[in-house]
Write a protein that holds these residues in place. Structure first.
Motif, mmCIF file in Angstrom:
data_model
loop_
_atom_site.group_PDB
_atom_site.id
_atom_site.type_symbol
_atom_site.label_atom_id
_atom_site.label_comp_id
_atom_site.label_asym_id
_atom_site.label_seq_id
_atom_site.Cartn_x
_atom_site.Cartn_y
_atom_site.Cartn_z
ATOM 1 N N LYS A 30 0.825 -1.208 0.000
ATOM 2 C CA LYS A 30 0.000 0.000 0.000
ATOM 3 C C LYS A 30 0.858 1.256 0.000
ATOM 4 O O LYS A 30 0.587 2.224 -0.725
ATOM 5 C CB LYS A 30 -0.917 0.008 1.221
ATOM 6 N N VAL A 31 1.920 1.236 0.826
ATOM 7 C CA VAL A 31 2.806 2.402 0.873
ATOM 8 C C VAL A 31 3.456 2.628 -0.480
ATOM 9 O O VAL A 31 3.591 3.772 -0.958
ATOM 10 C CB VAL A 31 3.858 2.216 1.980
ATOM 11 N N ALA A 32 3.842 1.553 -1.122
ATOM 12 C CA ALA A 32 4.453 1.686 -2.445
ATOM 13 C C ALA A 32 3.456 2.254 -3.451
ATOM 14 O O ALA A 32 3.794 3.111 -4.284
ATOM 15 C CB ALA A 32 4.968 0.320 -2.907
ATOM 16 N N ALA A 33 2.189 1.783 -3.350
ATOM 17 C CA ALA A 33 1.166 2.303 -4.261
ATOM 18 C C ALA A 33 0.920 3.787 -3.997
ATOM 19 O O ALA A 33 0.818 4.599 -4.929
ATOM 20 C CB ALA A 33 -0.124 1.507 -4.096
ATOM 21 N N TYR A 34 0.835 4.165 -2.694
ATOM 22 C CA TYR A 34 0.653 5.578 -2.363
ATOM 23 C C TYR A 34 1.835 6.409 -2.843
ATOM 24 O O TYR A 34 1.664 7.542 -3.326
ATOM 25 C CB TYR A 34 0.490 5.742 -0.854
ATOM 26 N N GLY A 35 3.026 5.868 -2.705
ATOM 27 C CA GLY A 35 4.195 6.600 -3.184
ATOM 28 C C GLY A 35 4.148 6.824 -4.682
ATOM 29 O O GLY A 35 4.474 7.908 -5.184
ATOM 30 N N THR A 36 3.690 5.809 -5.409
ATOM 31 C CA THR A 36 3.565 5.958 -6.867
ATOM 32 C C THR A 36 2.534 7.024 -7.221
ATOM 33 O O THR A 36 2.761 7.877 -8.095
ATOM 34 C CB THR A 36 3.171 4.614 -7.486
ATOM 35 N N ASP A 37 1.387 7.004 -6.504
ATOM 36 C CA ASP A 37 0.356 8.018 -6.754
ATOM 37 C C ASP A 37 0.862 9.412 -6.407
ATOM 38 O O ASP A 37 0.570 10.387 -7.115
ATOM 39 C CB ASP A 37 -0.897 7.702 -5.941
ATOM 40 N N GLN A 38 1.623 9.520 -5.310
ATOM 41 C CA GLN A 38 2.146 10.823 -4.914
ATOM 42 C C GLN A 38 3.121 11.368 -5.949
ATOM 43 O O GLN A 38 3.107 12.558 -6.285
ATOM 44 C CB GLN A 38 2.837 10.710 -3.545
ATOM 45 N N VAL A 39 3.948 10.490 -6.463
ATOM 46 C CA VAL A 39 4.897 10.918 -7.495
ATOM 47 C C VAL A 39 4.152 11.386 -8.739
ATOM 48 O O VAL A 39 4.475 12.430 -9.339
ATOM 49 C CB VAL A 39 5.864 9.764 -7.824
ATOM 50 N N GLN A 40 3.119 10.637 -9.111
ATOM 51 C CA GLN A 40 2.341 11.028 -10.286
ATOM 52 C C GLN A 40 1.626 12.358 -10.053
ATOM 53 O O GLN A 40 1.588 13.231 -10.936
ATOM 54 C CB GLN A 40 1.325 9.930 -10.609
ATOM 55 N N TYR A 41 1.071 12.536 -8.832
ATOM 56 C CA TYR A 41 0.397 13.799 -8.515
ATOM 57 C C TYR A 41 1.379 14.967 -8.527
ATOM 58 O O TYR A 41 1.061 16.059 -9.024
ATOM 59 C CB TYR A 41 -0.274 13.686 -7.150
ATOM 60 N N ASP A 42 2.564 14.756 -7.978
ATOM 61 C CA ASP A 42 3.571 15.819 -7.987
ATOM 62 C C ASP A 42 3.957 16.199 -9.411
ATOM 63 O O ASP A 42 4.126 17.393 -9.730
ATOM 64 C CB ASP A 42 4.806 15.370 -7.207
ATOM 65 N N MET A 43 4.051 15.204 -10.264
ATOM 66 C CA MET A 43 4.392 15.496 -11.653
ATOM 67 C C MET A 43 3.274 16.288 -12.336
ATOM 68 O O MET A 43 3.536 17.265 -13.059
ATOM 69 C CB MET A 43 4.648 14.189 -12.402
ATOM 70 N N GLU A 44 2.020 15.898 -12.085
ATOM 71 C CA GLU A 44 0.900 16.636 -12.670
ATOM 72 C C GLU A 44 0.838 18.065 -12.132
ATOM 73 O O GLU A 44 0.571 19.010 -12.883
ATOM 74 C CB GLU A 44 -0.409 15.907 -12.377
ATOM 75 N N GLN A 45 1.091 18.227 -10.822
ATOM 76 C CA GLN A 45 1.070 19.564 -10.235
ATOM 77 C C GLN A 45 2.174 20.440 -10.821
ATOM 78 O O GLN A 45 1.960 21.633 -11.108
ATOM 79 C CB GLN A 45 1.227 19.457 -8.706
ATOM 80 N N ALA A 46 3.334 19.875 -11.003
ATOM 81 C CA ALA A 46 4.433 20.641 -11.594
ATOM 82 C C ALA A 46 4.108 21.045 -13.028
ATOM 83 O O ALA A 46 4.371 22.184 -13.452
ATOM 84 C CB ALA A 46 5.720 19.811 -11.552
#
Length: 252
Positions: free
Chosen positions: A62-78
């Motif tokens: 789950k932590v790995a999945a959340y980390g992947t989502d967070q990275v994707q969200y950060d990329m979209e925000q940037a």
């Protein structure tokens, strides 16, 4: 003689075998010094350890999945921030050019072009909200506001007078209707009374004529002398020689 025993019941044999196995298991647990001293169920502990490992692995996934989502969200925000910055730069280049600015520039080589026109009103597009063009004692539409206030004040004063006049007119109209109705009733009553009086007079005249005719028939004409008198609203006939008088009252 041969001894014949009945065959054993399979259910009883299975029950006996199960009890024997249970007793052997209990004896093995009792005679095992390690298990008897610690009083611990090794199988339960092993199952708990396996469950703990499974929970830990699930949490890590789950932590790995959340980390992947967070990275994707950060990329979209940037990427979104980059697009907004690009739009702001384009807006500055198109709408906020140096020649279109409204601020006073001390280094302007063309002062006449940079001058602003005179104050035209509160909605002047050349002045911003911080230019203080309208003070508390200034009002460009003061005359119009005063005229509107005076008209509203006069209207508020005239409204009660108009309502009072309308009410008085309604009262007078009701009084006039009442008086006209009373006059009509009085005229009808007077006409009825006059009709009754006329009928009574007509009956009296007819009765007097009938009596006079009867008297003329009963007595000779030479002996009958009739004197007709009309005075003050009544008509009187005197028959001389018989002391007889017929009076007819006439009412006008």
């Amino acid at each position: 003689m041969y001894k014949v025993d009945p065959p054993p019941d399979p259910k009883e044999v299975a029950a006996i075998e199960a009890r024997r196995n249970q007793e052997k298991e209990q004896q093995s647990q009792f005679f095992n010094v390690w298990t008897r001293g610690m009083r611990v169920d090794a199988e339960a502990l092993n199952s708990q350890a396996e469950e703990k490992k499974l929970r830990k692995a699930k949490k890590q996934s789950k932590v790995a999945a959340y980390g992947t989502d967070q990275v994707q969200y950060d990329m979209e925000q940037a990427e979104r921030t980059h697009r907004l910055d690009k739009k702001v730069q384009e807006f500055w280049k198109q709408k906020q050019q140096l020649k279109k600015r409204r601020e006073l520039d001390l280094w302007d080589s063309d002062p006449l072009r940079g001058e602003f026109p005179a104050h035209l009103g509160d909605n002047d597009p050349y002045w911003g909200p911080a230019s203080l063009q309208c003070f508390s004692w200034e009002d460009l539409d003061r005359a119009t506001c005063l005229r509107m206030q005076q008209e509203e004040f006069m209207h508020s004063l005239e409204r009660p007078l108009q309502e009072q006049q309308q009410q008085q007119a309604r009262v007078e109209e009701n009084c006039a209707d009442t008086l006209s109705e009373q006059l009509r009733l009085a005229m009808d009553l007077r006409a009825t009374q006059l009709a009754k009086l006329e009928e009574c007079c007509h009956k009296a005249i007819m009765s007097a004529k009938a009596n006079a005719n009867k008297a003329q028939e009963d007595f000779p004409l030479g002996l009958l002398n009739v004197d007709h008198r009309h005075t003050h609203g009544h008509y009187t006939m005197f028959m001389k020689g018989f002391n007889t008088r017929f009076t007819i009252f006439l009412t006008t």
